[in-house]
Design an enzyme around this catalytic site. Structure first.
Site, PDB file in Angstrom:
ATOM      1  N   HIS A  71      26.969  49.078  -1.743  1.00  0.00           N
ATOM      2  CA  HIS A  71      25.578  48.648  -2.319  1.00  0.00           C
ATOM      3  C   HIS A  71      25.740  47.952  -3.476  1.00  0.00           C
ATOM      4  O   HIS A  71      26.750  47.805  -4.167  1.00  0.00           O
ATOM      5  CB  HIS A  71      24.806  50.186  -2.535  1.00  0.00           C
ATOM      6  CG  HIS A  71      25.222  50.970  -3.843  1.00  0.00           C
ATOM      7  ND1 HIS A  71      25.203  50.617  -5.213  1.00  0.00           N
ATOM      8  CD2 HIS A  71      26.033  52.065  -3.748  1.00  0.00           C
ATOM      9  CE1 HIS A  71      25.848  51.556  -5.847  1.00  0.00           C
ATOM     10  NE2 HIS A  71      26.182  52.601  -4.963  1.00  0.00           N
ATOM     11  N   SER A 139      25.196  42.021  -2.773  1.00  0.00           N
ATOM     12  CA  SER A 139      25.156  41.680  -4.331  1.00  0.00           C
ATOM     13  C   SER A 139      26.540  42.099  -5.107  1.00  0.00           C
ATOM     14  O   SER A 139      27.568  41.780  -4.761  1.00  0.00           O
ATOM     15  CB  SER A 139      24.007  42.410  -5.061  1.00  0.00           C
ATOM     16  OG  SER A 139      23.574  41.697  -6.307  1.00  0.00           O
ATOM     17  N   GLU A 265      22.528  28.778  -3.223  1.00  0.00           N
ATOM     18  CA  GLU A 265      23.233  27.724  -3.206  1.00  0.00           C
ATOM     19  C   GLU A 265      24.677  28.068  -3.445  1.00  0.00           C
ATOM     20  O   GLU A 265      25.541  27.619  -3.121  1.00  0.00           O
ATOM     21  CB  GLU A 265      22.944  26.516  -4.204  1.00  0.00           C
ATOM     22  CG  GLU A 265      21.722  25.862  -4.033  1.00  0.00           C
ATOM     23  CD  GLU A 265      21.221  24.731  -5.036  1.00  0.00           C
ATOM     24  OE1 GLU A 265      22.122  23.902  -5.299  1.00  0.00           O
ATOM     25  OE2 GLU A 265      20.289  25.012  -5.569  1.00  0.00           O
ATOM     26  N   HIS A 287      16.403  39.012  -1.937  1.00  0.00           N
ATOM     27  CA  HIS A 287      17.755  39.560  -2.291  1.00  0.00           C
ATOM     28  C   HIS A 287      18.656  40.488  -1.428  1.00  0.00           C
ATOM     29  O   HIS A 287      19.864  40.688  -1.435  1.00  0.00           O
ATOM     30  CB  HIS A 287      18.020  39.895  -3.880  1.00  0.00           C
ATOM     31  CG  HIS A 287      19.189  40.171  -4.427  1.00  0.00           C
ATOM     32  ND1 HIS A 287      20.308  39.142  -4.417  1.00  0.00           N
ATOM     33  CD2 HIS A 287      19.827  41.135  -4.942  1.00  0.00           C
ATOM     34  CE1 HIS A 287      21.397  39.822  -4.880  1.00  0.00           C
ATOM     35  NE2 HIS A 287      21.231  40.846  -5.425  1.00  0.00           N
TER      36      HIS A 287
END
Length: 317
Positions: A71, A139, A265, A287
């Protein structure tokens, strides 16, 4: 006709009961929702103590090759619960709370760099009897997964990188600009209102969540604020770009095109550094693709893994 009316009455009573629990006993309601999602996904909550004394709490389910899912910052193991229901029929899933987050140990003086976390996760995997595995990460979890693969390339069979952090040469995202201009970290929460703002910045299609449930879910973040503040700094100071240059681990890079936390990007920047990578940009997703579109995220990953297995079976020696 009478049976239909009776059924409608039963359904109405059940709905009223659930609404009552949400508002009168939100802790019970939140716990029920989390446990129900785990059950549907074939996941069981487990715990283990490492020889160094660290305590990991994790979810496990399914059979087959091990797939460890990591996570992101401020999150927990249940960020993968919904996508897991499409994966447990195929793989053995292991989804830990990182050290420093949720139910796992929170040592105040630990090394919380991606390298430190990766080394601990390898010890965790070995404690479960796993020497080789597939890794996925969202992430910060993607940043840690990349670091794990860079440190132990022979151990990692593939990478699933979901909006991974650590590609800091990319254009600044909305979150990064706000942090630089105001000092406000939109990913941290000191109150339920700020926690709701975290959800709104991370998710493009924001779900409807009652305030009572938000108040319950926010407590984990509020309690952990000081430690998370320290951990966040280590994330920003760590770039994976040179670390993964030329990495040969097969990798699927996934990004939501409406990500406000990390620039989309960055996907192409990472792709250019990893010769065996492919990129999927998910439209109208923020996200957390695995939470916003769990079925589609899983289908893309299953296709990626199927291609790997096909190529392995048909490789010319």
């Amino acid at each position: 006709m009478r049976s239909v009316k009776l059924l409608l009455i039963v359904v109405a009573v059940a709905v009223i009961g659930m609404v009552g629990i949400v508002y009168l006993a939100p802790e019970i309601a939140a716990g029920f929702i989390i446990k129900a999602d785990r059950y549907r996904s074939g996941l069981v909550r487990k715990e283990i103590d490492l020889p160094n004394g660290l305590h990991y709490v994790y979810l496990e389910g399914g059979k087959g090759q091990p797939l460890m899912l990591l996570h992101g910052f401020g999150a927990n193991k249940d960020h993968f619960t919904k996508v897991a229901r499409y994966l447990t029929p195929h793989y053995r899933l292991i989804v830990p709370d990182h050290i420093g987050f949720a139910e796992s140990s929170h040592p105040q003086n630990a090394d919380y760099t991606p390298t430190g976390q990766a080394k601990r996760l390898r010890a965790f995997a070995h404690a479960l009897g796993i020497d080789h595995l597939h890794l996925g990460g969202s992430s910060m979890g993607g940043q840690i997964a990349l670091t794990y693969a860079a440190l132990y390339p022979a151990d990692v069979k593939s990478l699933w990188l979901i909006d991974p952090a650590g590609i800091w040469s990319a254009p600044k995202s909305e979150c990064q600009k706000v942090l630089e201009q105001t000092g406000r970290n939109l990913l941290m929460a000191r109150s339920p209102d700020e926690f709701r703002q975290v959800i709104e910045i991370a998710v493009y299609n924001v779900p409807v969540i009652p305030d009572t449930i938000i108040n319950v879910l926010a407590q984990e973040r509020i309690t952990n604020y000081a430690l998370e503040e320290r951990i966040f700094k280590t994330i920003l100071e760590d770039s994976v770009e040179n670390r993964v240059a030329g990495m040969s681990v097969p990798s699927l890079i996934v990004w939501g095109d409406k990500d406000r936390v990390l620039s989309v990007e960055a996907a192409e920047i990472l792709h250019k550094r990893m010769p065996r990578s492919e990129v999927i940009i998910m439209p109208d997703i923020g996200h957390l693709p695995m939470m916003e579109k769990p079925r589609k995220s899983a289908e893309d990953y299953l296709m990626f893994r199927a291609a790997l297995e096909y190529n392995a079976d048909n490789r010319v020696e």
